[in-house]
Write a protein that holds these residues in place. Structure first.
Motif, short mmCIF file in Angstrom:
data_model
loop_
_atom_site.label_atom_id
_atom_site.label_comp_id
_atom_site.label_asym_id
_atom_site.label_seq_id
_atom_site.Cartn_x
_atom_site.Cartn_y
_atom_site.Cartn_z
N THR A 1 -4.73 9.88 -1.20
CA THR A 1 -4.96 9.06 -2.38
C THR A 1 -4.07 7.83 -2.23
N ILE A 2 -4.69 6.65 -2.30
CA ILE A 2 -4.00 5.41 -1.95
C ILE A 2 -4.09 4.41 -3.09
N GLU A 3 -2.96 3.75 -3.34
CA GLU A 3 -2.90 2.65 -4.30
C GLU A 3 -2.55 1.37 -3.55
N ASP A 4 -3.38 0.37 -3.70
CA ASP A 4 -3.23 -0.87 -2.95
C ASP A 4 -3.13 -2.05 -3.93
N THR A 5 -2.15 -2.91 -3.66
CA THR A 5 -2.01 -4.15 -4.43
C THR A 5 -2.09 -5.32 -3.47
N TYR A 6 -3.03 -6.22 -3.72
CA TYR A 6 -3.17 -7.43 -2.92
C TYR A 6 -3.00 -8.63 -3.84
N ALA A 7 -2.25 -9.62 -3.36
CA ALA A 7 -2.01 -10.83 -4.17
C ALA A 7 -2.09 -12.05 -3.27
N GLU A 8 -2.52 -13.19 -3.85
CA GLU A 8 -2.62 -14.44 -3.10
C GLU A 8 -2.39 -15.62 -4.03
N ASN A 9 -1.91 -16.71 -3.44
CA ASN A 9 -1.85 -17.96 -4.18
C ASN A 9 -1.87 -19.13 -3.20
N LEU A 10 -2.33 -20.26 -3.65
CA LEU A 10 -2.47 -21.46 -2.84
C LEU A 10 -1.82 -22.63 -3.57
N ASP A 11 -0.84 -23.26 -2.94
CA ASP A 11 -0.15 -24.42 -3.51
C ASP A 11 -0.20 -25.59 -2.53
N THR B 1 0.84 -1.19 0.00
CA THR B 1 0.00 0.00 0.00
C THR B 1 0.88 1.24 0.00
N ARG B 2 0.59 2.14 -0.93
CA ARG B 2 1.30 3.41 -1.02
C ARG B 2 0.25 4.53 -1.05
N GLY B 3 0.53 5.60 -0.33
CA GLY B 3 -0.42 6.70 -0.29
C GLY B 3 0.26 8.03 -0.03
N SER B 4 -0.38 9.09 -0.46
CA SER B 4 0.10 10.44 -0.18
C SER B 4 -1.11 11.31 0.14
N GLY B 5 -0.90 12.28 1.03
CA GLY B 5 -2.02 13.11 1.44
C GLY B 5 -1.57 14.45 2.00
N ILE B 6 -2.55 15.21 2.44
CA ILE B 6 -2.28 16.54 2.96
C ILE B 6 -3.19 16.82 4.14
N ASN C 1 -0.64 -22.95 -8.20
CA ASN C 1 -1.56 -21.97 -8.78
C ASN C 1 -0.82 -20.67 -9.04
N ASP C 2 -1.14 -20.03 -10.13
CA ASP C 2 -0.58 -18.71 -10.40
C ASP C 2 -1.04 -17.72 -9.35
N GLU C 3 -0.18 -16.77 -9.03
CA GLU C 3 -0.55 -15.73 -8.07
C GLU C 3 -1.60 -14.82 -8.70
N GLU C 4 -2.67 -14.61 -7.97
CA GLU C 4 -3.72 -13.70 -8.41
C GLU C 4 -3.48 -12.33 -7.77
N VAL C 5 -3.47 -11.28 -8.60
CA VAL C 5 -3.14 -9.93 -8.15
C VAL C 5 -4.35 -9.03 -8.36
N TYR C 6 -4.68 -8.25 -7.33
CA TYR C 6 -5.81 -7.32 -7.37
C TYR C 6 -5.31 -5.93 -7.01
N ASP C 7 -5.50 -4.99 -7.90
CA ASP C 7 -5.12 -3.60 -7.67
C ASP C 7 -6.36 -2.76 -7.37
N PHE C 8 -6.22 -1.86 -6.42
CA PHE C 8 -7.35 -1.02 -6.05
C PHE C 8 -6.83 0.37 -5.70
N ARG C 9 -7.42 1.37 -6.25
CA ARG C 9 -7.05 2.77 -5.99
C ARG C 9 -8.26 3.47 -5.38
N TYR C 10 -8.03 4.18 -4.30
CA TYR C 10 -9.14 4.85 -3.61
C TYR C 10 -8.66 6.09 -2.89
#
Length: 495
Positions: free
Chosen positions: A304-314, A272-277, A329-338
């Motif tokens: 303003t925040i950018e979040d990357t979440y990833a998961e995998n199960l082997d 998670t990366r974010g910047s604010g005032i 299993n390939d790693e599944e990556v989910y990006d979310f900006r809020y």
């Protein structure tokens, strides 16, 4: 009953083919930040009504008005986090050590020039300007727990997810956690339309979470002195978030259906990366020579925040299962900006001074965490935003923080101590065990235009971690006693 914070490894899952997350927990994490400060006020804690320290750049900017000379200081820190975990009758200890820069600031004194013969203590006396860096919160920690579960398996959780969200196996979307579990032969599907765990109980479960990162601010501050009675100030803060979390859950057991031992690895990572005032305004008033009354208003921080979440199960098997012993299993990556708005904070403080010998101080903060608010960024997921805003209203409340401290001078040496409590922000959990307590003590030495301050700070809180939670609310729980040992060293000079 002794309630504690409940956290879940599976708080973020791919449940419907779309990224689903309880970002409300992150919002609280990013909203609980103390004021940054020098080692001196790390030891004392209560600073709102005191001023005269470079901590004022990131706290009550009115405190800059008390400076009569320019000043610079630098504060490195060392912190050691320990998590004493009890899980399924076994004890584990996690630890992480880090070093970094806690605080750096400079203030430039500008005394008002008065006409010859004018009273120097009348009207505006000085206008001072400050610039500072504050590390407001550190995230470095390591939590590890392990034990033998004789009641259930994480496959029970996977089967409930699949039953609740989907129909026959052909409807399981590729990349979802449920599909991963089915493809790894951890769950099966019966004729009645239910998924079931293929695993047995008495499995060995191990969970390790490693976190790094911090929150920080760069502050531009102004403070003014009116007749040595009233001090006012304001500042602008540029805030940033750098949060990283890596979790590995390992389960070692026996697959009843397939007749083989197995070891599954479920991995999660969040970046998670974010910047604010934000802005702060404050005042300190001296009704008498011995008493100072202070107040600070801190606006919300708009991030303003950018979040990357990833998961995998082997999963690996000791015997061949459907022609193979390992299922990856390939790693599944989910990006979310809020966008995130944290709560405003109101602080009040008092300082009572014993001449030049020392002082006692006390602070209180009011923060309403139910006012945390998410807003979508461009092309944001409005449904997810609305879900998390409802979670905030349902689970968080206003709270009060308080701090007390003291400083006593013996010639050129200062003795300091403080105690503080950060209140429980959870609406439905009222136990005081949810408070975070801080104990601190330190020494300071002054010689001519130079000074050195050293502080030790102990921060402690309890929490519970659930690797997974079943539909009936049960699931294994790790009870954690968390302790952060911090050491701060400030070196400074007046010029």
């Amino acid at each position: 009953m002794n309630f504690r914070i409940l956290l879940s490894m599976a708080a973020i899952v791919a449940a419907t083919g779309q990224a689903y997350a309880q970002y409300s927990g992150d919002a609280l994490r990013f909203s609980q930040t103390p004021f940054g400060s020098t080692a001196r006020f790390k030891a004392i804690g209560a600073q709102t009504g005191v001023g005269g320290d470079l901590s004022s750049v990131g706290a009550n900017p009115a405190g800059l008005g008390l400076f009569t000379r320019s000043e610079f200081s630098l504060t490195p820190e060392f912190n050691s986090f320990t998590a004493d975990a009890q899980y399924l009758g076994q004890r584990n200890l996690g630890r992480k050590d880090q070093m970094g820069l806690a605080h750096a600031a400079v203030v430039f004194n500008s005394t008002v020039t008065k006409p010859k013969g004018a009273q120097l203590d009348k009207g505006w006396i000085s206008f001072n300007f400050g610039l500072g860096y504050n590390r407001t919160k550190g995230y470095g920690n390591n939590v590890t727990f392990s034990g033998t579960n004789g009641v259930n398996s994480v496959a029970d959780y996977y089967s409930e997810l699949a039953t609740d969200n989907y129909g026959a196996p052909s409807t399981l979307p590729v990349g979802t956690l449920e599909r991963m579990a089915y493809d790894n032969y951890l769950i099966g599907y019966d004729a009645a339309g239910y998924y079931f765990p293929e695993t047995d109980v008495n499995n060995v479960q191990t969970n390790t979470t490693d976190r790094t990162g911090s929150q920080s601010e760069v502050n531009f501050a102004f403070g003014a002195n009116y007749e040595n009675k009233l001090y006012i100030g304001a500042s602008i803060g540029l805030a940033s978030i750098n949060y990283n979390s890596y979790t590995e859950y390992i389960e070692d057991g026996y697959n009843v259906t397939e007749g083989s031992d197995y070891v599954l690895n479920f991995n999660q990572r969040q970046l998670t990366r974010g910047s604010g005032i934000n802005a702060k305004v404050g005042a300190i008033f001296r009704p008498t020579a011995n008493v100072r009354l202070g107040a600070t208003f801190q606006s919300p921080t708009w991030y303003t925040i950018e979040d990357t979440y990833a998961e995998n199960l082997d999963t690996r098997y000791s015997k061949s299962v459907n022609g193979a012993t390992q299922y990856l299993n390939d790693e599944e990556v989910y990006d979310f900006r809020y966008k995130l708005r944290t709560p405003m904070k109101l602080s009040g403080g008092i300082g009572y001074f014993f001449g030049n010998q020392g002082f006692l101080s006390a602070d209180v903060d009011f923060v309403d965490y139910s006012t945390i608010n998410f807003l979508p960024s461009q092309n944001g997921d409005n449904a997810l935003i609305n879900d998390n805003n409802r979670d905030i209203l349902d689970n968080y409340k206003s709270t009060v923080n308080y701090r007390v401290g003291a400083e006593y001078k013996i010639e050129n040496i200062m003795l300091r101590g403080g105690y503080g409590v950060q209140g429980n922000p959870y609406k439905n959990l009222s136990d005081t065990d949810l408070n975070t307590s801080t104990y601190s003590g330190g020494l300071g030495y002054r010689i001519r235009n130079y000074y050195v301050d050293l502080t030790y700070q102990n921060v402690g809180f309890n929490s519970d971690v659930k690797p997974y939670t079943l539909n009936n609310g049960t699931g294994p729980i790790a009870s954690l006693k968390n302790t952060r040992h911090n050491v701060f060293l400030t070196v400074g000079t007046r010029f």
